[in-house]
Design an enzyme around this catalytic site. Sequence first.
Site, short mmCIF file in Angstrom:
data_model
loop_
_atom_site.label_atom_id
_atom_site.label_comp_id
_atom_site.label_asym_id
_atom_site.label_seq_id
_atom_site.Cartn_x
_atom_site.Cartn_y
_atom_site.Cartn_z
N PRO A 184 22.77 39.37 37.98
CA PRO A 184 24.16 38.99 38.18
C PRO A 184 24.72 38.05 37.11
O PRO A 184 24.05 37.13 36.65
CB PRO A 184 24.15 38.28 39.54
CG PRO A 184 22.75 37.89 39.78
CD PRO A 184 21.91 38.95 39.10
N ASN A 185 25.95 38.36 36.73
CA ASN A 185 26.75 37.57 35.79
C ASN A 185 26.30 37.70 34.33
O ASN A 185 26.98 37.20 33.44
CB ASN A 185 26.80 36.08 36.19
CG ASN A 185 27.42 35.90 37.55
OD1 ASN A 185 28.55 36.36 37.77
ND2 ASN A 185 26.73 35.29 38.48
N ARG B 32 30.48 33.52 29.39
CA ARG B 32 29.84 32.39 30.10
C ARG B 32 29.62 31.26 29.09
O ARG B 32 29.52 31.50 27.88
CB ARG B 32 28.49 32.82 30.71
CG ARG B 32 28.64 33.87 31.79
CD ARG B 32 27.31 34.20 32.42
NE ARG B 32 26.92 33.21 33.43
CZ ARG B 32 25.78 33.27 34.11
NH1 ARG B 32 24.92 34.25 33.88
NH2 ARG B 32 25.49 32.35 35.01
N TYR C 4 24.41 29.63 27.29
CA TYR C 4 23.91 31.02 27.23
C TYR C 4 24.03 31.69 25.86
O TYR C 4 23.62 32.83 25.71
CB TYR C 4 24.64 31.86 28.29
CG TYR C 4 24.36 31.40 29.70
CD1 TYR C 4 23.08 31.53 30.26
CD2 TYR C 4 25.35 30.81 30.48
CE1 TYR C 4 22.81 31.09 31.55
CE2 TYR C 4 25.09 30.37 31.78
CZ TYR C 4 23.82 30.52 32.30
OH TYR C 4 23.54 30.09 33.57
N ASN D 282 15.58 39.45 33.70
CA ASN D 282 16.33 38.21 33.89
C ASN D 282 17.11 38.42 35.17
O ASN D 282 18.12 39.13 35.19
CB ASN D 282 17.27 37.92 32.72
CG ASN D 282 17.98 36.58 32.88
OD1 ASN D 282 17.99 36.01 33.97
ND2 ASN D 282 18.58 36.09 31.81
N ALA E 287 20.76 34.25 38.96
CA ALA E 287 20.62 33.31 40.08
C ALA E 287 19.73 33.85 41.20
O ALA E 287 19.19 33.07 41.99
CB ALA E 287 21.99 32.93 40.62
N HIS F 213 16.26 32.32 42.00
CA HIS F 213 16.03 31.10 42.76
C HIS F 213 15.92 31.32 44.26
O HIS F 213 15.53 30.41 44.98
CB HIS F 213 17.13 30.08 42.43
CG HIS F 213 17.39 29.96 40.96
ND1 HIS F 213 16.40 29.59 40.07
CD2 HIS F 213 18.50 30.21 40.20
CE1 HIS F 213 16.90 29.60 38.83
NE2 HIS F 213 18.17 29.97 38.89
N ASP G 285 9.52 40.66 46.43
CA ASP G 285 8.68 41.67 47.08
C ASP G 285 8.71 43.00 46.32
O ASP G 285 7.69 43.71 46.26
CB ASP G 285 9.14 41.89 48.53
CG ASP G 285 8.72 40.73 49.44
OD1 ASP G 285 7.97 39.85 48.98
OD2 ASP G 285 9.16 40.71 50.60
N GLU H 131 9.33 37.45 33.27
CA GLU H 131 10.51 36.75 33.78
C GLU H 131 11.15 35.99 32.61
O GLU H 131 10.51 35.14 32.01
CB GLU H 131 10.10 35.77 34.88
CG GLU H 131 11.27 34.91 35.38
CD GLU H 131 10.84 33.81 36.35
OE1 GLU H 131 9.65 33.76 36.74
OE2 GLU H 131 11.71 33.00 36.69
N HIS I 61 14.60 33.83 31.03
CA HIS I 61 15.88 33.14 31.21
C HIS I 61 16.34 32.65 29.86
O HIS I 61 15.54 32.10 29.09
CB HIS I 61 15.72 31.94 32.16
CG HIS I 61 15.19 32.34 33.49
ND1 HIS I 61 15.98 32.96 34.44
CD2 HIS I 61 13.94 32.27 34.01
CE1 HIS I 61 15.23 33.24 35.49
NE2 HIS I 61 13.99 32.83 35.25
N SER J 39 18.45 30.16 29.34
CA SER J 39 18.46 28.69 29.38
C SER J 39 17.13 28.18 29.92
O SER J 39 16.35 28.95 30.50
CB SER J 39 19.61 28.21 30.27
OG SER J 39 19.40 28.62 31.61
N ARG K 174 17.75 22.07 34.05
CA ARG K 174 19.13 22.15 34.56
C ARG K 174 19.19 21.64 36.00
O ARG K 174 18.37 20.82 36.39
CB ARG K 174 19.62 23.60 34.42
CG ARG K 174 19.65 24.05 32.94
CD ARG K 174 20.21 25.45 32.80
NE ARG K 174 21.58 25.52 33.28
CZ ARG K 174 22.21 26.67 33.56
NH1 ARG K 174 21.59 27.83 33.40
NH2 ARG K 174 23.46 26.66 33.99
N ARG L 89 17.88 25.24 40.23
CA ARG L 89 17.36 26.23 39.27
C ARG L 89 15.89 26.00 38.92
O ARG L 89 15.27 26.80 38.24
CB ARG L 89 18.19 26.19 37.97
CG ARG L 89 19.62 26.60 38.15
CD ARG L 89 20.34 26.69 36.81
NE ARG L 89 21.77 26.49 36.96
CZ ARG L 89 22.64 27.46 37.24
NH1 ARG L 89 22.26 28.70 37.38
NH2 ARG L 89 23.92 27.18 37.39
C1 DQA Z 1 19.66 32.43 33.94
C2 DQA Z 1 19.47 31.10 34.67
C3 DQA Z 1 19.94 31.19 36.09
O1 DQA Z 1 19.78 29.94 36.75
C4 DQA Z 1 21.40 31.56 36.14
O2 DQA Z 1 21.83 31.70 37.47
C5 DQA Z 1 21.72 32.78 35.34
C6 DQA Z 1 21.07 32.95 34.05
C7 DQA Z 1 19.35 32.30 32.42
O3 DQA Z 1 19.22 33.34 31.78
O4 DQA Z 1 19.28 31.19 31.90
O5 DQA Z 1 22.57 33.59 35.72
O6 DQA Z 1 18.74 33.37 34.48
#
Ligand code: DQA
Length: 146
Positions: free
Chosen positions: A11-12, A19, A24, A75, A78, A81, A88, A99, A101, A103, A108, A112
């Site tokens: 997401p996002n 962003r 990011y 990635n 959110a 978390h 699962d 995994e 990220h 950031s 943070r 997170r």
């Molecule tokens: C993220 C870190 C997450 O906490 C955040 O919600 C994101 C991006 C990152 O790539 O740093 O959407 O996964």
Amino acid sequence: MYGKIMLINGPNLNMLGVRPPEIYGTDTLADIEKIVADEGREYGFEVECFQSNSEGAIIDCIHSCFERVDAIILNAGAYTHYSYAIRDAIETVMLPVAEVHLSDIHKREEFRHTSVIEAVCAFQICGLGKQGYIEALHKLKDEYIK
Ligand code: DQA
């Protein structure tokens, strides 16, 4: 070709470029997908890219990887978390999952700091920006894909 890697962004992450760039970076998701696909090809991997803002669609995508791809770069945004459902799904497909990220989630906000998927992932890379996806690709190739 050695095999296939699925790159999943949650997401996002479709809004990268918009962003906060200080967190990011300035690359768009399309930029990042291209960098990873190009690097993958260089190393003999076909990289399939997927992005969704929906938890269920991400789970369906992870399931679609079962016995079809060699590894996943994820990635989960959110969902990282709090999504036990994604956790699962990762456990179910029995594939090495990196995994990633952009950031450094550990530096943070408190919420997170916890990753509920970390325990079922092969490793976690965070805080390296887009380079983290490349590092993940190399580590999967060197240490997890036979
Ligand atoms: C993220 C870190 C997450 O906490 C955040 O919600 C994101 C991006 C990152 O790539 O740093 O959407 O996964």
